[in-house]
Design a protein around this motif. Structure first.
Motif, PDB file in Angstrom:
ATOM      1  N   GLY A 188       0.807  -1.217   0.000  1.00  0.00           N
ATOM      2  CA  GLY A 188       0.000   0.000   0.000  1.00  0.00           C
ATOM      3  C   GLY A 188       0.838   1.265   0.000  1.00  0.00           C
ATOM      4  N   PRO A 189       1.694   1.464   0.997  1.00  0.00           N
ATOM      5  CA  PRO A 189       2.534   2.662   1.014  1.00  0.00           C
ATOM      6  C   PRO A 189       3.447   2.776  -0.209  1.00  0.00           C
ATOM      7  CG  PRO A 189       2.471   1.677   3.183  1.00  0.00           C
ATOM      8  CD  PRO A 189       1.784   0.715   2.262  1.00  0.00           C
ATOM      9  N   ALA A 190       3.944   1.650  -0.738  1.00  0.00           N
ATOM     10  CA  ALA A 190       4.812   1.709  -1.920  1.00  0.00           C
ATOM     11  C   ALA A 190       4.080   2.315  -3.108  1.00  0.00           C
ATOM     12  CB  ALA A 190       5.329   0.308  -2.265  1.00  0.00           C
ATOM     13  N   VAL A 191       2.778   2.029  -3.224  1.00  0.00           N
ATOM     14  CA  VAL A 191       1.987   2.546  -4.340  1.00  0.00           C
ATOM     15  C   VAL A 191       1.668   4.028  -4.174  1.00  0.00           C
ATOM     16  CG1 VAL A 191      -0.286   2.395  -5.457  1.00  0.00           C
ATOM     17  CG2 VAL A 191       1.007   0.314  -4.970  1.00  0.00           C
ATOM     18  N   VAL A 192       1.472   4.483  -2.922  1.00  0.00           N
ATOM     19  CA  VAL A 192       0.987   5.856  -2.709  1.00  0.00           C
ATOM     20  C   VAL A 192       2.083   6.848  -2.354  1.00  0.00           C
ATOM     21  CG1 VAL A 192      -1.264   5.010  -1.978  1.00  0.00           C
ATOM     22  CG2 VAL A 192       0.475   5.483  -0.250  1.00  0.00           C
ATOM     23  N   LEU A 193       3.341   6.425  -2.326  1.00  0.00           N
ATOM     24  CA  LEU A 193       4.417   7.343  -1.966  1.00  0.00           C
ATOM     25  C   LEU A 193       4.429   8.588  -2.845  1.00  0.00           C
ATOM     26  CD1 LEU A 193       7.632   5.266  -1.100  1.00  0.00           C
ATOM     27  CD2 LEU A 193       6.311   6.755   0.395  1.00  0.00           C
ATOM     28  N   SER A 194       4.309   8.400  -4.155  1.00  0.00           N
ATOM     29  CA  SER A 194       4.368   9.551  -5.056  1.00  0.00           C
ATOM     30  C   SER A 194       3.173  10.471  -4.855  1.00  0.00           C
ATOM     31  CB  SER A 194       4.434   9.072  -6.511  1.00  0.00           C
ATOM     32  OG  SER A 194       3.301   8.282  -6.835  1.00  0.00           O
ATOM     33  N   VAL A 195       1.999   9.905  -4.571  1.00  0.00           N
ATOM     34  CA  VAL A 195       0.803  10.718  -4.350  1.00  0.00           C
ATOM     35  C   VAL A 195       0.931  11.503  -3.057  1.00  0.00           C
ATOM     36  CG1 VAL A 195      -1.715  10.661  -4.120  1.00  0.00           C
ATOM     37  CG2 VAL A 195      -0.561   9.000  -5.584  1.00  0.00           C
ATOM     38  N   ILE A 196       1.434  10.859  -2.005  1.00  0.00           N
ATOM     39  CA  ILE A 196       1.650  11.554  -0.735  1.00  0.00           C
ATOM     40  C   ILE A 196       2.658  12.680  -0.916  1.00  0.00           C
ATOM     41  CG2 ILE A 196       2.577  11.297   1.607  1.00  0.00           C
ATOM     42  CD1 ILE A 196       1.408   8.500   1.684  1.00  0.00           C
ATOM     43  N   SER A 197       3.699  12.442  -1.722  1.00  0.00           N
ATOM     44  CA  SER A 197       4.709  13.466  -1.974  1.00  0.00           C
ATOM     45  C   SER A 197       4.103  14.704  -2.601  1.00  0.00           C
ATOM     46  CB  SER A 197       5.810  12.897  -2.877  1.00  0.00           C
ATOM     47  OG  SER A 197       6.752  13.883  -3.216  1.00  0.00           O
ATOM     48  N   VAL A 198       3.197  14.512  -3.559  1.00  0.00           N
ATOM     49  CA  VAL A 198       2.550  15.646  -4.226  1.00  0.00           C
ATOM     50  C   VAL A 198       1.638  16.396  -3.269  1.00  0.00           C
ATOM     51  CG1 VAL A 198       0.907  16.282  -6.036  1.00  0.00           C
ATOM     52  CG2 VAL A 198       2.703  14.596  -6.511  1.00  0.00           C
ATOM     53  N   GLU A 199       0.888  15.661  -2.434  1.00  0.00           N
ATOM     54  CA  GLU A 199      -0.112  16.298  -1.571  1.00  0.00           C
ATOM     55  C   GLU A 199       0.487  16.893  -0.305  1.00  0.00           C
ATOM     56  OE1 GLU A 199      -4.206  14.962   0.757  1.00  0.00           O
ATOM     57  OE2 GLU A 199      -3.770  14.183  -1.251  1.00  0.00           O
ATOM     58  N   LEU A 200       1.442  16.193   0.319  1.00  0.00           N
ATOM     59  CA  LEU A 200       1.973  16.637   1.606  1.00  0.00           C
ATOM     60  C   LEU A 200       3.418  17.110   1.542  1.00  0.00           C
ATOM     61  CD1 LEU A 200       0.481  13.881   3.981  1.00  0.00           C
ATOM     62  CD2 LEU A 200      -0.450  16.141   3.451  1.00  0.00           C
ATOM     63  N   GLY A 201       4.076  16.893   0.402  1.00  0.00           N
ATOM     64  CA  GLY A 201       5.480  17.286   0.309  1.00  0.00           C
ATOM     65  C   GLY A 201       6.366  16.287   1.028  1.00  0.00           C
ATOM     66  N   GLY A 202       7.418  16.789   1.660  1.00  0.00           N
ATOM     67  CA  GLY A 202       8.345  15.919   2.369  1.00  0.00           C
ATOM     68  C   GLY A 202       9.602  15.651   1.568  1.00  0.00           C
ATOM     69  N   SER A 203      10.703  15.515   2.277  1.00  0.00           N
ATOM     70  CA  SER A 203      11.981  15.229   1.625  1.00  0.00           C
ATOM     71  C   SER A 203      12.037  13.754   1.216  1.00  0.00           C
ATOM     72  CB  SER A 203      13.134  15.541   2.573  1.00  0.00           C
ATOM     73  OG  SER A 203      13.103  14.668   3.693  1.00  0.00           O
ATOM     74  N   ALA A 204      13.074  13.412   0.443  1.00  0.00           N
ATOM     75  CA  ALA A 204      13.257  12.006   0.054  1.00  0.00           C
ATOM     76  C   ALA A 204      13.427  11.128   1.284  1.00  0.00           C
ATOM     77  CB  ALA A 204      14.470  11.885  -0.865  1.00  0.00           C
ATOM     78  N   ALA A 205      14.155  11.635   2.285  1.00  0.00           N
ATOM     79  CA  ALA A 205      14.361  10.860   3.510  1.00  0.00           C
ATOM     80  C   ALA A 205      13.043  10.641   4.250  1.00  0.00           C
ATOM     81  CB  ALA A 205      15.353  11.583   4.421  1.00  0.00           C
ATOM     82  N   GLN A 206      12.221  11.692   4.375  1.00  0.00           N
ATOM     83  CA  GLN A 206      10.941  11.556   5.076  1.00  0.00           C
ATOM     84  C   GLN A 206      10.024  10.576   4.355  1.00  0.00           C
ATOM     85  OE1 GLN A 206       9.773  15.711   5.162  1.00  0.00           O
ATOM     86  NE2 GLN A 206      10.215  15.843   7.354  1.00  0.00           N
TER      87      GLN A 206
END
Length: 503
Positions: A31-49
């Motif tokens: 689940g998280p592997a699929v939504v990482l890019s979507v979360i990045s767009v919506e919430l931001g966050g660094s590569a480490a986070q």
């Protein structure tokens, strides 16, 4: 099948409860592997986070597994199972409410604690219910439940992301946990699995520190590098804690780990087998969706459909492997399986070189078939090597190795991929800072080529070329690892002991 204190119907219901609990584990990866890019767009966050959305769960799950197994032996499967699932569900459904990636990381760590307790109790609850071929079938069904989550988890979650939002991924996982919680409450006898004694707290604390610090240090490497002071301090402290743990376990009356287990080559072989899928399969489950979505331009649903080719064999092959143990030992089947994985990884590299797409279907299928042979046998081998009153301990050791290896494997492959990308870029240090280059390489390793290019304007083509070449090198390294592991397992597991005859 053995009747403990429940009817055959209740035993089957308890097996279903264990399978639902097992299903949650791969869902927490896919689940998280699929939504990482979507979360990045919506919430931001660094590569480490963003990487810690995966790493935080792995760290807490692996660190808590050994303690969870000991608590199960002491307090009984039902109590720990219910507490673990309840804890898991609470923090899972709270994740979508978090305002930032940082808080998602925190809740993912708490989620892993509940998952460890629930799964340790679920596994140890099955051992006294079944024996012989019935036990092999039961644990093969448990392996198939993993396969179900790995096969259709990416597709299912990809559909959720496209049809609803990324928050639905965690709500769906929490709902499955709630159903499992109700089934455990109904099916599992209150008195099952308890034993006299108390938890070896000095051993538990020192072991958890050793494992947690080691995993933490490894997970920091992709973002900080091998020479970072915090990385080196964490790894050194883990060695000190491990030495302290060994000294404690040699002296206490009721150790958390019976160190004499490791004198048995078969037991050591089982632990090596537990770690193998982390590097040869779980890593692919984590990094391939990122590649498909961020590099190859697939949608979340299309990426999930591609992943079915890799994981679908786990729905069938574990049952076939259980049947084959009538003629071949589990150790032999496991070695053959890893040789098939080596061939599939080599074939996969050729598929990517030829352009991907349909050329990846057969290689992914071959890898899935190969890993499926030991997949359904490992759990039964882990609990069959010890006496019934030490099943919780054996379960804890086995799953600690398995899950901790997941974290270490993901960290090692991530840092290897990022390092290779960085080296192949050959960026002029007078134009871009070292920090910018490391951030770009880490972003690219996650499959986020667009944001990686923002760190190094004008080098988009070089980043893509560096990623492609580095990815192939990683696959070839895994080919060698799979072949060597197959040979080592054949030597360690060749003795026809009871642990190897799970059917």
């Amino acid at each position: 099948m053995l009747s403990i204190s429940s009817s055959p119907a209740m035993r089957r219901l308890q097996l279903l409860s264990a399978c639902l609990t097992a299903l949650l584990i791969p869902l927490c990866f896919t689940g998280p592997a699929v939504v990482l890019s979507v979360i990045s767009v919506e919430l931001g966050g660094s590569a480490a986070q963003l990487s810690w959305i995966m790493n935080a769960y792995i760290l807490s799950y692996g660190g808590a597994m050994m303690v969870s197994g000991s608590l199960t032996d002491i307090y009984g499967q039902r109590r720990i199972w219910l507490i673990g699932l309840a804890w898991f569900c609470v923090f899972t459904v709270a994740i979508p409410l978090m305002p930032s990636v940082f808080w998602i990381d925190i809740l993912r760590m708490l989620q892993g604690l509940g998952g460890a307790a629930a799964f340790a109790a679920a596994m140890s609850s099955l051992a006294p219910l079944f024996e012989g071929r019935a036990r092999a079938r039961a644990f093969s069904l448990l392996g198939t439940s993993f396969g179900l989550g790995l096969s259709f988890g990416p597709w299912f979650f990809g559909w959720i992301v496209e049809a609803i939002q990324w928050q639905g991924v965690f709500y769906a996982t929490g709902a499955i946990g709630i159903v499992g919680l109700l089934l455990v409450f109904i099916s599992t006898p209150p008195s099952q699995g308890g034993s006299q004694g108390s938890l070896d707290w000095p051993g538990a604390i020192s072991f958890t520190l050793a494992l947690g610090l080691f995993t933490y240090g490894m997970l920091l490497i992709p973002e900080r590098g091998w020479s970072d002071t915090l990385v080196l301090s964490a790894l050194l402290a883990s060695v000190v804690a491990l030495l302290g743990f060994i000294c404690i376990e040699r002296r206490v009356a009721q150790p958390m780990i019976d160190l004499s287990f490791f004198r048995d080559p078969s037991f050591v072989g089982v632990q090596a087998l537990a770690a193998a899928p982390a590097f040869l399969f779980i890593v692919l489950i984590v990094i391939l969706p990122g590649r498909f979505i961020g590099i190859d331009g697939y949608g979340a649903l299309q990426a999930g459909q591609m992943m079915i080719w890799l994981a679908a064999p786990l729905l069938i092959v574990p049952f076939v492997a259980a049947l084959l143990t009538r003629w071949l030992t589990a150790g032999t089947l496991s070695s053959v399986g890893l040789l098939l994985v080596a061939g599939g990884l080599w074939y996969l590299a050729q598929g990517f070189e030829s352009g991907g797409g349909q050329a990846l279907h057969l290689p992914l299928l071959l890898i899935g078939i190969g890993i499926g042979l030991p997949w359904g046998l490992m759990d039964g081998m882990a609990v069959s090597v010890v006496s019934p009153d030490r099943v919780g301990m054996a379960t804890g050791i086995f799953n600690t190795v398995r899950v901790s290896a997941d974290g270490v494997a993901i960290a090692v492959i991530s840092v290897l991929l990022a390092t290779l990308i960085q080296q192949r870029l050959g960026v002029d240090a007078t134009v871009f800072t070292q920090e910018a280059v490391m951030e770009a390489a880490s972003r690219a390793a996650l499959g986020d080529l667009q944001l990686a290019a923002q760190q190094l304007p004008g080098l988009e083509a070089q980043l893509a070329q560096s990623y492609a070449a580095s990815f192939l090198m990683v696959l070839h390294a895994l080919v060698v690892l799979a072949a060597l592991t197959a040979c080592v397992l054949f030597l360690l597991l060749r003795q026809p002991k009871r642990v190897l005859q799970t059917a």
